[in-house]
Motif scaffolding. Sequence first.
Motif, PDB file in Angstrom:
ATOM      1  N   VAL A 185      -8.880  -0.837   1.861  1.00 37.16           N
ATOM      2  CA  VAL A 185      -8.089  -1.901   1.240  1.00 37.16           C
ATOM      3  C   VAL A 185      -8.308  -3.219   1.968  1.00 37.16           C
ATOM      4  O   VAL A 185      -8.466  -4.276   1.340  1.00 37.16           O
ATOM      5  CB  VAL A 185      -6.590  -1.532   1.241  1.00 37.16           C
ATOM      6  CG1 VAL A 185      -5.745  -2.701   0.749  1.00 37.16           C
ATOM      7  CG2 VAL A 185      -6.334  -0.295   0.390  1.00 37.16           C
ATOM      8  N   ILE A 210      -0.525   4.732  -0.138  1.00 36.67           N
ATOM      9  CA  ILE A 210      -1.214   5.238   1.050  1.00 36.67           C
ATOM     10  C   ILE A 210      -0.215   5.502   2.168  1.00 36.67           C
ATOM     11  O   ILE A 210      -0.201   6.575   2.772  1.00 36.67           O
ATOM     12  CB  ILE A 210      -2.282   4.237   1.539  1.00 36.67           C
ATOM     13  CG1 ILE A 210      -3.318   3.982   0.451  1.00 36.67           C
ATOM     14  CG2 ILE A 210      -2.937   4.739   2.825  1.00 36.67           C
ATOM     15  CD1 ILE A 210      -4.309   2.881   0.790  1.00 36.67           C
ATOM     16  N   LYS A 263      -8.320   4.839   4.542  1.00 35.56           N
ATOM     17  CA  LYS A 263      -7.898   4.282   3.251  1.00 35.56           C
ATOM     18  C   LYS A 263      -7.389   2.855   3.407  1.00 35.56           C
ATOM     19  O   LYS A 263      -7.671   1.981   2.575  1.00 35.56           O
ATOM     20  CB  LYS A 263      -6.807   5.163   2.635  1.00 35.56           C
ATOM     21  CG  LYS A 263      -7.268   6.581   2.326  1.00 35.56           C
ATOM     22  CD  LYS A 263      -6.123   7.430   1.804  1.00 35.56           C
ATOM     23  CE  LYS A 263      -6.563   8.863   1.540  1.00 35.56           C
ATOM     24  NZ  LYS A 263      -5.442   9.708   1.068  1.00 35.56           N
ATOM     25  N   LEU A 264      -6.642   2.604   4.492  1.00 34.61           N
ATOM     26  CA  LEU A 264      -6.148   1.252   4.752  1.00 34.61           C
ATOM     27  C   LEU A 264      -7.307   0.305   5.067  1.00 34.61           C
ATOM     28  O   LEU A 264      -7.299  -0.869   4.657  1.00 34.61           O
ATOM     29  CB  LEU A 264      -5.139   1.271   5.905  1.00 34.61           C
ATOM     30  CG  LEU A 264      -3.825   2.007   5.633  1.00 34.61           C
ATOM     31  CD1 LEU A 264      -3.011   2.135   6.916  1.00 34.61           C
ATOM     32  CD2 LEU A 264      -3.000   1.287   4.561  1.00 34.61           C
ATOM     33  N   VAL A 306       0.844  -1.205   0.000  1.00 35.90           N
ATOM     34  CA  VAL A 306       0.000   0.000   0.000  1.00 35.90           C
ATOM     35  C   VAL A 306       0.877   1.253   0.000  1.00 35.90           C
ATOM     36  O   VAL A 306       0.603   2.230   0.704  1.00 35.90           O
ATOM     37  CB  VAL A 306      -0.956   0.003   1.215  1.00 35.90           C
ATOM     38  CG1 VAL A 306      -2.104  -0.960   1.016  1.00 35.90           C
ATOM     39  CG2 VAL A 306      -0.200  -0.305   2.506  1.00 35.90           C
TER      40      VAL A 306
END
Length: 339
Positions: free
Chosen positions: A52, A31, A48-49, A28
């Motif tokens: 995912v 990010i 955002k994590l 990632v």
Amino acid sequence: MKLATYKNGSRDGKLVVVSRDLSCCVTVASIAPTLQFALDNWAETSPKLEDVYSALNEGTVPDTFEFEQTLCMSPLPRAYQWADGSAYVNHVELVRKARGAELPESFWTDPLMYQGGSDSFIGPRDDIPLGSENWGIDFEAEIAVITDDMPMGSTPEQAADHIKLLMLVNDVSLRGLIPAELAKGFGFFQSKPSSAFSPVAITPDELGSVWKDGKVHLPLLSTLNGDLFGKPEAGVDMTFDFPTIVSHAAKTRPLGAGTIVGSGTVSNKLDGGPGKHVSDGGMGYSCIAEVRMIETINSGAPKTSFMKFGDRIAIEMLDEHGTSIFGRIDQQVVEYKNT
């Protein structure tokens, strides 16, 4: 959410998001290139994590690959701060009782804590290199939390909101060096070499109902040379919950993002007294020192030896279905040669 740090030749590795069942992961970098970066910018990066992570568990993320615990560094390979508490006062009580010392009443209300070295944590599957077997090599199975930026003087209620991740810990101790260091009146240094943390760090919500009252209500498993050494319940006999010990750490200073605070050795009593070995029907122990203390109390001298070169320690926590939550710390003690 589950996060890990893969080895990539750099000091801080690269951040990967790991599936709930630990089967696959994805990088990632767009990010957060590292876990420390994610923690420094948690309000922005964590949603955002999480997106995912949700997609990863649904199987809709491209470019995933098999998650290999052997490729992991500790989630934070180095940290700005590592402070280890002693939340299980039963453990401290046994240490003092073995040497004929009374436990001060204040220990039940004022947590113990030491500041450990945080510049070079060991990977969860890497060897533990040490210079001498005469140093009294021991493991300590613990749980730790990671905070974001937290103001000085935060109350336990406020501290609870700053706990962002949890990990398991092997807090390596050199028991033979501790007495002389403590006698100097300045505390641990050489007797506390590099610690190791679980392959995966998790957000508290991953624990569901077993994360309550600021404690993890599951057994912590320690296996020494293939034999189950301990399975104490981490939520039992924990005198100080995590918000309390994190608040204690912040009494006179702010805690920077990425601060790690440990629980200390997980320890259970049995019917109000010392625990018993697993083979005797007890919950066992999370370090060798504790069984040696009990042997000293019961028979006047310890019988169990500390770790030798070639010995292997594994630390893990399983959910109610028997699935590993944090991955497995699995390390061998080896002789260090300064070349």
